[in-house]
Scaffold this active site. Structure first.
Site, PDB file in Angstrom:
ATOM      1  N   GLY B   9       0.833  -1.199   0.000  1.00 21.22           N
ATOM      2  CA  GLY B   9       0.000   0.000   0.000  1.00 21.22           C
ATOM      3  C   GLY B   9       0.859   1.236   0.000  1.00 21.22           C
ATOM      4  N   GLY B  10       0.224   2.368  -0.124  1.00 23.59           N
ATOM      5  CA  GLY B  10       0.915   3.647  -0.058  1.00 23.59           C
ATOM      6  C   GLY B  10       1.050   4.101   1.378  1.00 23.59           C
ATOM      7  NE  ARG B  12       0.468   8.118   8.631  1.00 18.28           N
ATOM      8  CZ  ARG B  12       1.668   7.534   8.597  1.00 18.28           C
ATOM      9  NH1 ARG B  12       1.881   6.435   7.900  1.00 18.28           N
ATOM     10  NH2 ARG B  12       2.652   7.989   9.302  1.00 18.28           N
ATOM     11  CG  HIS B  50       2.854   1.764  14.284  1.00 17.39           C
ATOM     12  ND1 HIS B  50       3.198   1.210  13.084  1.00 17.39           N
ATOM     13  CD2 HIS B  50       2.168   2.891  13.983  1.00 17.39           C
ATOM     14  CE1 HIS B  50       2.754   1.979  12.094  1.00 17.39           C
ATOM     15  NE2 HIS B  50       2.139   2.997  12.615  1.00 17.39           N
ATOM     16  NE  ARG B  54       3.030  -4.505  17.953  1.00 18.01           N
ATOM     17  CZ  ARG B  54       3.793  -3.499  17.543  1.00 18.01           C
ATOM     18  NH1 ARG B  54       3.434  -2.760  16.511  1.00 18.01           N
ATOM     19  NH2 ARG B  54       4.913  -3.204  18.140  1.00 18.01           N
ATOM     20  CD  GLU B  62      12.626  -1.940  18.734  1.00 16.91           C
ATOM     21  OE1 GLU B  62      13.765  -1.441  18.587  1.00 16.91           O
ATOM     22  OE2 GLU B  62      11.730  -1.402  19.408  1.00 16.91           O
ATOM     23  CG  ASP B  84       4.441  -2.499   9.655  1.00 16.97           C
ATOM     24  OD1 ASP B  84       4.863  -1.927   8.642  1.00 16.97           O
ATOM     25  OD2 ASP B  84       3.445  -2.126  10.293  1.00 16.97           O
TER      26      ASP B  84
END
Lengths: 170, 170, 170
Positions: B9-10, B12, B50, B54, B62, B84
């Site tokens: 996706g782009g 946002r 982010h 969760r 990480e 991600d």
């Protein structure tokens, strides 16, 4: 699979590879019309790499400007003609100060009177922020209009993302 | 829903939220592999935001560079692993001068030999004008190729726009 | 075809023409809400060209900022309201230093309580490289979130490429 097909995609979307596979699926003889001009080393290497990807069932024609003439000269019912790509063609027209609207009109009307399989590759360039400079905005607008005009006379239109085609028309 | 999924996706576009929902729908235990590095305040805030999204069914790892090792260490049939995102990973590789082609090859071949649910998030960055600077063009080309290569080994590929997924493969 | 429709596309994608055709297909009376401000010659010409494309079945309202008020003042079950576009509205908000999140929230909650056909046009701007400047990143993020929020309360969402609509929701 007779007729005109437009394959739209972003940079490195796999649009050229998909268009090439389409061209090979419809005819045993294929003509590649390259609109790229080897103006610098980066471009020269890209052209050479693309040429090496095509085998001897392909013949290659280089035509940076008079595109519909080149298509008309090679289109016939027993072969496929692949144009890669409309974005470089548009860039060539603008750099030469040509009348883009008139050239686009000539391409579109010429395409509708041809026989055979013609597959055209083009970039979508309008999905980022508004460009800072006027030349960028002119190019983006011209590319968007060209894609609309060509899509309108094509039998099938695909959008390619990550190598995966999505049928938009057909 | 077993297997590998790529969510493209782009900026946002809602791709991360969609990928997270996918990961939660397939397994009760979830591992989030964050490739982001908190190099500035803007990025620190984004990472914290982010993480706060969760709940405790998620554990967070990480790993900015050695991505396939991190995936392999956590993938198993009873949990989902969410990466991600590939775009930040690619950026980290380029900043460190790593061999991107080799790293991408290692990721792709590693993915094909794993068990379990792996969901990878990536950006599409090739739908604007040609970038002015060479580094931008290198990044754009590398991202496009990476998306193609990963898509080819995924069972499902989605394109997310305005939070809405479109199935490209699967 | 009652309800709310979002038409997303890139620059010169044909999104406005498609939205106009939708608006004309659902009602004989149409209101065009223009968010553009004629701040320079380029924009003035664009506004005049768009206005000339609409016949007398259309009335035009110019509202650069107080968008949901303008929509609410004209929405009714026997006419269609076309908003073109959310991207210029967002730009107007940011230039005036308005609270974008609050304005977007007001738009979204206002839309859900209206009767009639409302069609909103918006740009997708997040599919290029990360913008160099912070203002560009802020705009891109705000546009992406706005598209997600509006899409969530629309009955139908289309993505237009080269004049061709793709149904994302509905």
């Amino acid at each position: 699979m007779m007729g005109r097909t437009l394959v739209i995609g972003g940079a490195r979307s796999g649009k050229s590879a998909y268009a090439k596979a389409l061209a090979e699926s419809v005819a045993e003889h294929r003509v590649f019309i390259a609109t790229a001009e080897p103006i610098d080393l980066e471009m020269e290497e890209r052209i050479a790499r693309h040429r090496a990807d095509r085998d001897r069932t392909w013949s290659t024609v280089e035509e940076p400007v008079e595109l519909i003439d080149a298509i008309a000269a090679h289109a016939s019912s027993d072969r496929s003609v692949l144009v890669d790509c409309l974005t470089l063609w548009l860039s060539n027209l603008l750099h030469r100060g040509r009348d883009v609207e008139s050239a686009a009109g000539g391409l579109v009307s010429g395409l509708t009177s041809l026989q055979g399989h013609v597959i055209l590759v083009s970039n979508e360039v309008g999905l980022g922020l508004v460009p800072d400079n006027p030349a960028g905005r002119v190019f983006r607008d011209a590319q968007g209009r060209l894609n609309q005009d060509v899509a309108a006379v094509c039998d099938r239109v695909y959008l390619v993302t990550a190598g995966l085609p999505l049928l938009l028309k057909g």
